[in-house]
Design a protein around this motif. Sequence first.
Motif, PDB file in Angstrom:
ATOM      1  N   PRO A  94       0.291  -1.391   0.076  1.00 16.62           N
ATOM      2  CA  PRO A  94      -0.269   0.008   0.161  1.00 16.62           C
ATOM      3  C   PRO A  94       0.630   1.400   0.305  1.00 16.62           C
ATOM      4  N   ASP A  95       0.334   2.343  -0.159  1.00 20.63           N
ATOM      5  CA  ASP A  95       0.943   3.800  -0.737  1.00 20.63           C
ATOM      6  C   ASP A  95       2.356   3.773  -1.171  1.00 20.63           C
ATOM      7  N   LEU A  96       2.509   3.029  -2.139  1.00 18.07           N
ATOM      8  CA  LEU A  96       3.749   2.499  -2.734  1.00 18.07           C
ATOM      9  C   LEU A  96       3.921   3.542  -3.881  1.00 18.07           C
ATOM     10  N   THR A  97       5.003   4.240  -4.046  1.00 16.86           N
ATOM     11  CA  THR A  97       5.219   5.673  -5.094  1.00 16.86           C
ATOM     12  C   THR A  97       6.703   5.210  -5.920  1.00 16.86           C
ATOM     13  N   GLU A  98       7.398   5.152  -6.948  1.00 17.64           N
ATOM     14  CA  GLU A  98       8.663   6.115  -7.203  1.00 17.64           C
ATOM     15  C   GLU A  98       8.656   7.675  -7.759  1.00 17.64           C
ATOM     16  N   LYS A  99       9.920   7.783  -7.214  1.00 19.22           N
ATOM     17  CA  LYS A  99      10.681   9.139  -7.664  1.00 19.22           C
ATOM     18  C   LYS A  99      11.637   8.757  -7.866  1.00 19.22           C
ATOM     19  N   ARG A 100      12.249   9.444  -8.939  1.00 21.78           N
ATOM     20  CA  ARG A 100      13.989   9.168  -9.809  1.00 21.78           C
ATOM     21  C   ARG A 100      15.074  10.179  -8.601  1.00 21.78           C
ATOM     22  N   MET A 101      15.679   9.044  -7.719  1.00 22.32           N
ATOM     23  CA  MET A 101      16.312   9.834  -6.531  1.00 22.32           C
ATOM     24  C   MET A 101      17.975   9.365  -6.672  1.00 22.32           C
ATOM     25  N   PHE A 102      18.642  10.177  -6.615  1.00 27.91           N
ATOM     26  CA  PHE A 102      19.928   9.976  -5.961  1.00 27.91           C
ATOM     27  C   PHE A 102      20.590   8.873  -7.106  1.00 27.91           C
ATOM     28  N   GLY A 103      20.074   9.252  -8.504  1.00 26.11           N
ATOM     29  CA  GLY A 103      20.721   8.666 -10.076  1.00 26.11           C
ATOM     30  C   GLY A 103      20.467   7.386  -9.881  1.00 26.11           C
ATOM     31  N   GLY A 104      18.807   6.652  -9.320  1.00 22.98           N
ATOM     32  CA  GLY A 104      18.238   5.863  -9.740  1.00 22.98           C
ATOM     33  C   GLY A 104      16.733   6.083  -9.684  1.00 22.98           C
ATOM     34  N   LEU A 105      16.400   4.957  -9.684  1.00 26.20           N
ATOM     35  CA  LEU A 105      14.989   5.061  -9.227  1.00 26.20           C
ATOM     36  C   LEU A 105      14.355   4.279  -7.487  1.00 26.20           C
ATOM     37  N   ALA A 106      13.713   5.298  -6.981  1.00 26.93           N
ATOM     38  CA  ALA A 106      13.022   4.820  -6.118  1.00 26.93           C
ATOM     39  C   ALA A 106      11.494   4.775  -5.701  1.00 26.93           C
ATOM     40  N   PHE A 107      11.735   3.381  -4.999  1.00 30.26           N
ATOM     41  CA  PHE A 107      10.508   3.112  -4.023  1.00 30.26           C
ATOM     42  C   PHE A 107       9.934   3.867  -3.061  1.00 30.26           C
ATOM     43  N   LEU A 108       9.145   4.575  -2.683  1.00 30.96           N
ATOM     44  CA  LEU A 108       8.581   5.170  -1.436  1.00 30.96           C
ATOM     45  C   LEU A 108       7.705   4.389  -0.828  1.00 30.96           C
ATOM     46  N   VAL A 109       7.294   4.631   0.253  1.00 30.38           N
ATOM     47  CA  VAL A 109       6.648   3.730   0.733  1.00 30.38           C
ATOM     48  C   VAL A 109       5.737   4.865   1.999  1.00 30.38           C
ATOM     49  N   GLY A 110       4.775   4.822   1.408  1.00 30.41           N
ATOM     50  CA  GLY A 110       4.026   5.794   2.071  1.00 30.41           C
ATOM     51  C   GLY A 110       4.245   7.480   2.217  1.00 30.41           C
ATOM     52  N   GLY A 111       5.287   7.551   1.738  1.00 32.78           N
ATOM     53  CA  GLY A 111       6.109   8.663   1.305  1.00 32.78           C
ATOM     54  C   GLY A 111       7.772   8.693   1.385  1.00 32.78           C
ATOM     55  N   ALA A 112       7.935   7.952   2.420  1.00 30.62           N
ATOM     56  CA  ALA A 112       8.885   7.636   2.652  1.00 30.62           C
ATOM     57  C   ALA A 112      10.234   6.203   1.473  1.00 30.62           C
ATOM     58  N   SER A 153       9.659   5.089   9.386  1.00 32.81           N
ATOM     59  CA  SER A 153      10.550   6.507   9.384  1.00 32.81           C
ATOM     60  C   SER A 153       9.558   7.034   9.750  1.00 32.81           C
ATOM     61  N   ARG A 154       7.831   7.126   9.329  1.00 29.91           N
ATOM     62  CA  ARG A 154       7.190   8.049   9.749  1.00 29.91           C
ATOM     63  C   ARG A 154       6.504   8.514  10.517  1.00 29.91           C
TER      64      ARG A 154
END
Length: 107
Positions: free
Chosen positions: A19-37, A106-107
């Motif tokens: 749940p709450d999975l999003t993707e964002k380009r970060m640190f030269g890669g593709l990050a997977f965030l859970v609940g925004g973290a 961490s949230r």
Amino acid sequence: MAYDLELADRLRDLLIAEPDLTEKRMFGGLAFLVGGAMAVAATDDGLLLRVDPEERDQLATDPLAGPWIMRGSELRGWLRIEADASTAAETLEPWLEHAVRAARASR
């Protein structure tokens, strides 16, 4: 910096039910965030993985794991994991469990 597209696809497949999975380009890669973290990122040389700082030293004893060093400093609560698109799901899944748990905490 490019990242391992096939590894990112594998991570997406393994995390898709989260749940709450999003993707964002970060640190030269593709990050997977859970609940925004950020939980994990696919990079050109493996994974950047969030872990519980209290478990980090024990997890770092795994031969696939190493410190994540950024601007000359080792980051507590993070590991670099040697992985690529051919890494077995059975190897990736336990690392992802640590990452998701640490991101949620961490949230």
